[in-house]
Design a protein around this motif. Structure first.
Motif, PDB file in Angstrom:
ATOM      1  N   LYS A  24       0.820  -1.215   0.000  1.00 31.46           N
ATOM      2  CA  LYS A  24       0.000   0.000   0.000  1.00 31.46           C
ATOM      3  C   LYS A  24       0.850   1.258   0.000  1.00 31.46           C
TER       4      LYS A  24
ATOM      5  N   VAL B 178       3.818   1.660  -1.208  1.00 29.66           N
ATOM      6  CA  VAL B 178       4.425   1.850  -2.528  1.00 29.66           C
ATOM      7  C   VAL B 178       3.376   2.377  -3.513  1.00 29.66           C
ATOM      8  N   GLU B 179       2.172   1.838  -3.461  1.00 27.24           N
ATOM      9  CA  GLU B 179       1.110   2.344  -4.347  1.00 27.24           C
ATOM     10  C   GLU B 179       0.876   3.840  -4.141  1.00 27.24           C
ATOM     11  N   ILE B 180       0.843   4.235  -2.876  1.00 24.90           N
ATOM     12  CA  ILE B 180       0.498   5.619  -2.543  1.00 24.90           C
ATOM     13  C   ILE B 180       1.675   6.554  -2.782  1.00 24.90           C
ATOM     14  N   GLY B 181       2.874   6.073  -2.519  1.00 33.71           N
ATOM     15  CA  GLY B 181       4.072   6.877  -2.741  1.00 33.71           C
ATOM     16  C   GLY B 181       4.952   6.949  -1.509  1.00 33.71           C
TER      17      GLY B 181
ATOM     18  N   HIS C 169      -0.558  16.449  16.219  1.00 40.79           N
ATOM     19  CA  HIS C 169      -0.865  15.600  15.069  1.00 40.79           C
ATOM     20  C   HIS C 169       0.239  15.745  14.018  1.00 40.79           C
TER      21      HIS C 169
ATOM     22  N   LYS D  29       0.040  18.442  11.547  1.00 48.56           N
ATOM     23  CA  LYS D  29       0.352  19.815  11.977  1.00 48.56           C
ATOM     24  C   LYS D  29       1.853  19.988  12.195  1.00 48.56           C
TER      25      LYS D  29
ATOM     26  N   THR E 152      -1.080  -0.272  10.348  1.00 44.63           N
ATOM     27  CA  THR E 152      -2.036   0.798  10.036  1.00 44.63           C
ATOM     28  C   THR E 152      -1.411   2.155  10.347  1.00 44.63           C
TER      29      THR E 152
ATOM     30  N   LEU F 141       1.108   3.016   7.595  1.00 44.70           N
ATOM     31  CA  LEU F 141       0.482   3.472   6.358  1.00 44.70           C
ATOM     32  C   LEU F 141      -0.155   4.847   6.548  1.00 44.70           C
ATOM     33  N   THR F 142      -0.751   5.063   7.715  1.00 45.44           N
ATOM     34  CA  THR F 142      -1.394   6.351   7.985  1.00 45.44           C
ATOM     35  C   THR F 142      -0.362   7.478   7.949  1.00 45.44           C
TER      36      THR F 142
ATOM     37  N   GLN G 117       0.391   8.089   4.296  1.00 46.32           N
ATOM     38  CA  GLN G 117      -0.744   8.774   3.651  1.00 46.32           C
ATOM     39  C   GLN G 117      -0.726  10.256   4.024  1.00 46.32           C
ATOM     40  N   LEU G 118      -0.530  10.511   5.317  1.00 45.31           N
ATOM     41  CA  LEU G 118      -0.602  11.865   5.830  1.00 45.31           C
ATOM     42  C   LEU G 118       0.449  12.760   5.197  1.00 45.31           C
TER      43      LEU G 118
ATOM     44  N   PHE H  58      -0.468  13.525   1.754  1.00 47.91           N
ATOM     45  CA  PHE H  58      -1.580  14.476   1.666  1.00 47.91           C
ATOM     46  C   PHE H  58      -1.142  15.915   1.906  1.00 47.91           C
TER      47      PHE H  58
ATOM     48  N   ALA I 197       0.018  17.252  -1.180  1.00 48.27           N
ATOM     49  CA  ALA I 197      -0.838  17.062  -2.374  1.00 48.27           C
ATOM     50  C   ALA I 197      -1.160  18.418  -3.027  1.00 48.27           C
TER      51      ALA I 197
END
Lengths: 235, 235
Positions: free
Chosen positions: B96, B98-101, B173, B176, B221, B224-225, B228-229, B232, B235
């Motif tokens: 996952k 690798v898929e996301i980056g 977070h 932030k 998890t 991966l989070t 993802q963060l 994002f 992005a």
């Protein structure tokens, strides 16, 4: 503190026992005994502190000593996804989405869906254990898989997105398209993607086309990414 | 267009054949023949348009017709994670991420790690197929698992985070704490969490304690989070 799941605890006839699975887990696996403290959630936002009153591995009885109610989140995330050919992939999506935070998961069969059958029973078990694992008090709604056209009739959320790139305009990232504290729903297509007809139906139902990032994502990765993204903009 | 992987294509003696796995996939599975167009990446940002010149299921030969070079991203994500007891979970994270980056995945053994052995071979295969699946031209660096203390010596990124809640102050977070276009590294502990000693070592190495959200997340998890963060916020 071990968290167990027993629905209906704030109903008219609240159960006084853990489920058979949870009873076995509590007594056989965790070796809990009479008088030991446990936590039980009803999956509806209520968490109960309780004491084991009968250490029965099939029907573990408990007495509630304290109730703590969690308010629902000020936003809600609903992901509508076509089941993947390989069931593991959709099952891990459910596990991860529940851990991270999601209100509702709706399954649908698209015109290009290879999988035409989905049993919810196993998926519900996965959702329950992910809720316990992540110490949450809300169990997301899980909807039986229905055809795409029927799914669209069930959408009540205002912020509607479909993970699909528009043909003639630059793509908008979901993070930019969604606004905070909304009621969101995102449509994620099958491995074979949405059909042209389905895209049209979604647009007519006021779904906005969005991208989830620069890379081509698998169905389950896209579904989880949408869920992560909507959680993040509300973080 | 089918994407294949062949490292070293911009080196002194570029290979003229696909790997045995890719040759079998191209010729046996996809039934590609002489003269058909394929895409090949070297995993270093170069993607090549090529023509099959020998349809051999063990050594599929190709001739490069065009080269397209992708620049690295203006930011880089490195996740350092302790392998999970159940290998599927870490393999899933790698696929996952690798898929996301992601630019780099480093494994480490913590004091509370149950798993003490990790073979990279299978994980590398998963990373390669996720890179192809998501049509990317960069293969992330995968580092062999080493003890936590040794891992800290390998950190060169400026933006350093450890997924751990501070004892006496409100949690910050990651969304932030991290700033855009940075070189990030995030430490994700094993199922048994970091030891007090490891937390201290990380703080001394200028790692900032961050939270990834309100829920308790599994190791994979959380990893991966974090990935993802950081994607994002850029992005």
């Amino acid at each position: 503190m071990h968290l167990f799941y027993q629905p209906g605890l704030d109903g008219p006839n609240p159960p006084e026992y853990l489920s058979e699975d949870d009873s076995r887990h509590a007594i056989k696996t965790l070796r809990l005994g009479i008088g030991e403290l446990i936590a039980v959630t009803d999956g509806q936002g209520n968490r109960y502190a309780a004491v084991i009153t009968k250490a029965d591995a099939r029907r573990c009885a408990f007495r509630i000593t304290e109730t703590q109610t969690t308010a629902p989140r000020p936003f809600s995330i609903r992901i509508c996804v076509a089941p993947t050919k390989n069931l593991d992939r959709i099952e891990w999506f459910v596990e991860k989405a529940v851990e991270i935070g999601i209100e509702r998961i709706s399954f649908f069969f698209g015109q290009h869906s290879e999988r035409r059958v989905l049993k919810l029973e196993r998926i519900e078990k996965i959702a329950v254990s992910a809720m316990k694992q992540s110490l949450q008090s809300f169990l997301p709604i899980l909807d039986e898989a229905i055809p795409f056209g029927d799914l669209l009739k069930t959408i009540s959320e205002e912020q509607r997105f479909i993970a699909h790139l528009p043909a003639n305009e630059p793509p908008v990232h979901l993070a930019k398209a969604a606004t905070v504290n909304g009621k969101y729903t995102v449509l994620i297509g099958p491995e074979g993607d949405f059909s042209e007809k389905e895209i049209q139906q979604a647009i007519e139902a006021n779904f906005k086309m969005v991208t989830l990032g620069p890379n081509r994502l698998r169905t389950e990765t896209a579904a989880l990414t949408a869920c992560q993204l909507l959680n993040f903009i509300n973080a």
